[in-house]
Design a protein around this motif. Structure first.
Motif, PDB file in Angstrom:
ATOM      1  N   MET A   1      -4.816  13.593 -19.561  1.00 56.82           N
ATOM      2  CA  MET A   1      -4.191  12.366 -19.073  1.00 56.82           C
ATOM      3  C   MET A   1      -3.122  11.918 -20.075  1.00 56.82           C
ATOM      4  N   SER A   2      -1.929  11.659 -19.604  1.00 58.26           N
ATOM      5  CA  SER A   2      -0.836  11.274 -20.495  1.00 58.26           C
ATOM      6  C   SER A   2      -0.937   9.808 -20.871  1.00 58.26           C
ATOM      7  N   HIS A   3      -0.251   9.435 -21.948  1.00 60.04           N
ATOM      8  CA  HIS A   3      -0.224   8.066 -22.407  1.00 60.04           C
ATOM      9  C   HIS A   3       0.863   7.284 -21.671  1.00 60.04           C
ATOM     10  N   ILE A   4       0.760   5.948 -21.759  1.00 55.75           N
ATOM     11  CA  ILE A   4       1.656   5.098 -20.981  1.00 55.75           C
ATOM     12  C   ILE A   4       3.119   5.317 -21.368  1.00 55.75           C
ATOM     13  N   GLU A   5       3.377   5.562 -22.649  1.00 58.66           N
ATOM     14  CA  GLU A   5       4.758   5.787 -23.089  1.00 58.66           C
ATOM     15  C   GLU A   5       5.355   7.026 -22.430  1.00 58.66           C
ATOM     16  N   THR A   6       4.517   8.034 -22.230  1.00 59.56           N
ATOM     17  CA  THR A   6       4.964   9.265 -21.571  1.00 59.56           C
ATOM     18  C   THR A   6       5.145   9.038 -20.074  1.00 59.56           C
ATOM     19  N   ASP A   7       4.206   8.307 -19.466  1.00 64.41           N
ATOM     20  CA  ASP A   7       4.327   7.995 -18.035  1.00 64.41           C
ATOM     21  C   ASP A   7       5.622   7.255 -17.730  1.00 64.41           C
ATOM     22  N   SER A  62      11.469   4.750  -4.476  1.00 67.77           N
ATOM     23  CA  SER A  62      10.176   5.438  -4.399  1.00 67.77           C
ATOM     24  C   SER A  62       9.725   5.935  -5.764  1.00 67.77           C
ATOM     25  N   GLN A  63      10.660   6.495  -6.538  1.00 72.39           N
ATOM     26  CA  GLN A  63      10.325   6.969  -7.876  1.00 72.39           C
ATOM     27  C   GLN A  63       9.876   5.811  -8.768  1.00 72.39           C
ATOM     28  N   THR A  64      10.591   4.704  -8.694  1.00 72.48           N
ATOM     29  CA  THR A  64      10.271   3.532  -9.515  1.00 72.48           C
ATOM     30  C   THR A  64       8.934   2.924  -9.093  1.00 72.48           C
ATOM     31  N   ALA A  65       8.710   2.842  -7.785  1.00 76.22           N
ATOM     32  CA  ALA A  65       7.455   2.286  -7.278  1.00 76.22           C
ATOM     33  C   ALA A  65       6.255   3.124  -7.724  1.00 76.22           C
ATOM     34  N   GLU A  66       6.395   4.438  -7.691  1.00 73.54           N
ATOM     35  CA  GLU A  66       5.290   5.304  -8.118  1.00 73.54           C
ATOM     36  C   GLU A  66       4.978   5.082  -9.591  1.00 73.54           C
ATOM     37  N   LEU A  67       6.018   4.894 -10.393  1.00 78.82           N
ATOM     38  CA  LEU A  67       5.826   4.634 -11.817  1.00 78.82           C
ATOM     39  C   LEU A  67       5.086   3.311 -12.041  1.00 78.82           C
ATOM     40  N   ILE A  68       5.497   2.250 -11.339  1.00 79.88           N
ATOM     41  CA  ILE A  68       4.869   0.944 -11.537  1.00 79.88           C
ATOM     42  C   ILE A  68       3.424   0.963 -11.036  1.00 79.88           C
ATOM     43  N   ALA A  69       3.177   1.661  -9.932  1.00 77.29           N
ATOM     44  CA  ALA A  69       1.798   1.787  -9.450  1.00 77.29           C
ATOM     45  C   ALA A  69       0.914   2.452 -10.502  1.00 77.29           C
ATOM     46  N   LYS A  70       1.452   3.455 -11.170  1.00 78.72           N
ATOM     47  CA  LYS A  70       0.679   4.123 -12.220  1.00 78.72           C
ATOM     48  C   LYS A  70       0.424   3.166 -13.384  1.00 78.72           C
ATOM     49  N   LEU A  71       1.429   2.357 -13.726  1.00 81.81           N
ATOM     50  CA  LEU A  71       1.260   1.375 -14.795  1.00 81.81           C
ATOM     51  C   LEU A  71       0.146   0.387 -14.471  1.00 81.81           C
ATOM     52  N   ALA A 184       2.431 -11.432 -18.077  1.00 76.55           N
ATOM     53  CA  ALA A 184       1.727 -10.499 -18.964  1.00 76.55           C
ATOM     54  C   ALA A 184       2.420  -9.148 -19.050  1.00 76.55           C
ATOM     55  N   SER A 185       2.829  -8.612 -17.899  1.00 81.62           N
ATOM     56  CA  SER A 185       3.304  -7.224 -17.731  1.00 81.62           C
ATOM     57  C   SER A 185       2.107  -6.289 -17.770  1.00 81.62           C
ATOM     58  N   PRO A 186       2.195  -5.130 -17.120  1.00 84.25           N
ATOM     59  CA  PRO A 186       1.053  -4.194 -17.120  1.00 84.25           C
ATOM     60  C   PRO A 186       0.764  -3.582 -18.482  1.00 84.25           C
ATOM     61  N   ILE A 187       1.663  -3.752 -19.454  1.00 86.90           N
ATOM     62  CA  ILE A 187       1.367  -3.302 -20.815  1.00 86.90           C
ATOM     63  C   ILE A 187       0.255  -4.159 -21.418  1.00 86.90           C
ATOM     64  N   ASN A 188       0.284  -5.451 -21.124  1.00 85.78           N
ATOM     65  CA  ASN A 188      -0.674  -6.392 -21.705  1.00 85.78           C
ATOM     66  C   ASN A 188      -1.896  -6.651 -20.832  1.00 85.78           C
ATOM     67  N   THR A 253      11.794   1.781 -21.493  1.00 89.97           N
ATOM     68  CA  THR A 253      11.531   1.202 -22.821  1.00 89.97           C
ATOM     69  C   THR A 253      10.515   0.064 -22.775  1.00 89.97           C
ATOM     70  N   LEU A 254       9.806  -0.097 -21.656  1.00 91.84           N
ATOM     71  CA  LEU A 254       8.910  -1.238 -21.485  1.00 91.84           C
ATOM     72  C   LEU A 254       7.878  -1.337 -22.598  1.00 91.84           C
ATOM     73  N   ALA A 255       7.194  -0.252 -22.911  1.00 95.17           N
ATOM     74  CA  ALA A 255       6.128  -0.296 -23.915  1.00 95.17           C
ATOM     75  C   ALA A 255       6.668  -0.717 -25.277  1.00 95.17           C
ATOM     76  N   MET A 256       7.790  -0.164 -25.685  1.00 99.86           N
ATOM     77  CA  MET A 256       8.371  -0.516 -26.983  1.00 99.86           C
ATOM     78  C   MET A 256       8.810  -1.969 -27.006  1.00 99.86           C
ATOM     79  N   ARG A 257       9.474  -2.404 -25.916  1.00101.78           N
ATOM     80  CA  ARG A 257       9.956  -3.787 -25.864  1.00101.78           C
ATOM     81  C   ARG A 257       8.805  -4.782 -25.931  1.00101.78           C
TER      82      ARG A 257
END
Length: 394
Positions: A1-7, A62-71, A184-188, A253-257
């Motif tokens: 399973m990859s980490h969020i920064e990689t996802d 669609s690409q962006t939505a799939e990414l946010i769903a994973k987050l 919060a964002s899905p990071i938090n 850059t969400l995780a870093m920001r």
């Protein structure tokens, strides 16, 4: 399973049918010239088809939505033109005339207007619970309650809702839950981990992160998201191709920001607590926050949002001092929105004045001495120095 920064860099790539590292912007309204009638019918009836017509979807969305769903840890996601398009579409996909909604005393002002004015026009009753009191949610539920609408941390007063409690209560009562996770964002924080059914964001804020787009997102099960998509076809709040592309770029850059913003916000909040001209600091990362322990249980980080109350002999003097600070800040811009790389500050009592009565503002924890601060990624020493010089001029 990859980490969020990689996802954040690699999720959703199946929608990019080119060999380009960065997907192209599909600046077209009609994506699909079918080879035959059967192909056309299939594309026209498939939910969220990425290559049919713009209101149905497009490849970058669609690409962006799939990414946010994973987050968010959900099955699917749907992009909208604004955060309010996401909130209103999600709510209207759940409720109908004769239903009852339980909401909180403190919500984003435009969401409050939806709950207070628009839903009652269509025969939907809304009651309000104190989000800091679990028993208040139980008391507010009726036999026809179909939705509990949440926001945590809340805008602007940073109150926390017990997601595990509300999630379990709603499951027991077979009530749908929606949570605005913008602050919060899905990071938090991931509300779905605590039993919340649907998560909404103003993607204009932390997800985009650069104050150069407006967008919203709805996350949930395939069934819930497809219901929202059908509602969106009628409401028409589809996200433009360029904004979808900007959102995907910002997410990289969400995780870093968010990590940098969390760190800055905590240090700034700690500095405010020591300042003699600050009467109160509301930041869920401080032990002094009345719900700090709950925040630690359901949040991985404590967001870049905080509120301070400037001291004064009475409310009028507090108002004057708050306005003085606003006018004397150099780095912090007095501007709407939040969650960008730049630091912003607003006077909530002025912003909310158009939509809230004095009584409603007090119930939402808003007073004339309050300043809402969105901390950015600038150097913390410069941010502290800016408030230090502004407060010194009072």
């Amino acid at each position: 399973m990859s980490h969020i920064e990689t996802d954040l860099i690699h999720s959703g790539k199946s929608f990019n049918k080119t060999h380009a590292i960065v997907p192209p912007i599909y600046q077209t309204a009609t994506y699909y010239a079918a080879d035959n009638a059967e192909e056309y019918m299939a594309a026209a009836t498939e939910a969220r088809h990425p290559h049919f017509y713009h209101r149905h979807g497009n490849p970058v969305s669609s690409q962006t939505a799939e990414l946010i769903a994973k987050l968010e840890g959900t099955e699917a996601a749907l992009l909208t033109a604004t955060g309010m398009a996401a909130i209103s579409t999600a709510v209207l996909s759940v409720v109908k005339a004769g239903d009852h909604v339980v909401a909180q005393q403190s919500h984003y002002s435009a969401a409050r207007v939806l709950l207070k004015e628009l839903l009652p026009q269509f025969g939907v009753e809304v009651s309000y619970a104190d989000q800091c009191d679990n028993a208040s949610f139980e008391k507010a539920i009726k036999d026809n309650t179909t939705l509990i609408y949440l926001e945590t941390p809340s805008n602007p007063n940073l109150s926390i809702t017990d997601l595990s409690f509300v999630g379990a209560l709603a499951k027991e009562k077979e009530i749908t839950t929606i949570c605005d996770n913008t602050f919060a964002s899905p990071i938090n924080q991931r509300p779905g981990d605590f039993g919340i059914d649907i998560i909404v964001h103003s993607a204009t804020k932390y997800l985009g992160g650069h104050s150069d787009l407006t967008a919203g997102v709805i996350c949930g099960t395939e069934e819930a998201v497809n219901k929202a998509w059908k509602k969106l076809l009628t409401l028409g709040g589809a996200l433009a191709p360029f904004d979808a592309w900007l959102l995907l770029r910002g997410l990289r850059t969400l995780a870093m920001r968010v990590r940098q913003i969390n760190e800055n916000a905590l240090q700034l909040a700690q500095w405010f607590e020591r300042h003699p001209l600050i009467k109160r600091v509301a930041y869920c990362g401080l032990p002094s926050h009345p719900q700090h322990e709950l925040a630690k249980q359901q949040m991985k980080g404590f967001t870049g949002m905080l509120c301070v109350e400037v001291d004064g002999e009475d409310e009028q003097q507090q108002f004057q001092c708050a306005q003085k600070v606003l006018n004397d800040l150099d780095i912090f811009a007095n501007a709407a929105s939040l969650g960008g790389v730049e630091s912003l500050v607003v006077h909530p009592a002025s912003m909310w004045g158009l939509h809230h009565s004095n009584e409603q503002k007090l119930k939402a924890g808003i007073n004339d001495g309050m300043l809402r601060i969105s901390v950015g990624v600038e150097h913390i020493d410069d941010l502290i120095a800016d408030f230090e010089q502004a407060l010194a001029k009072i």
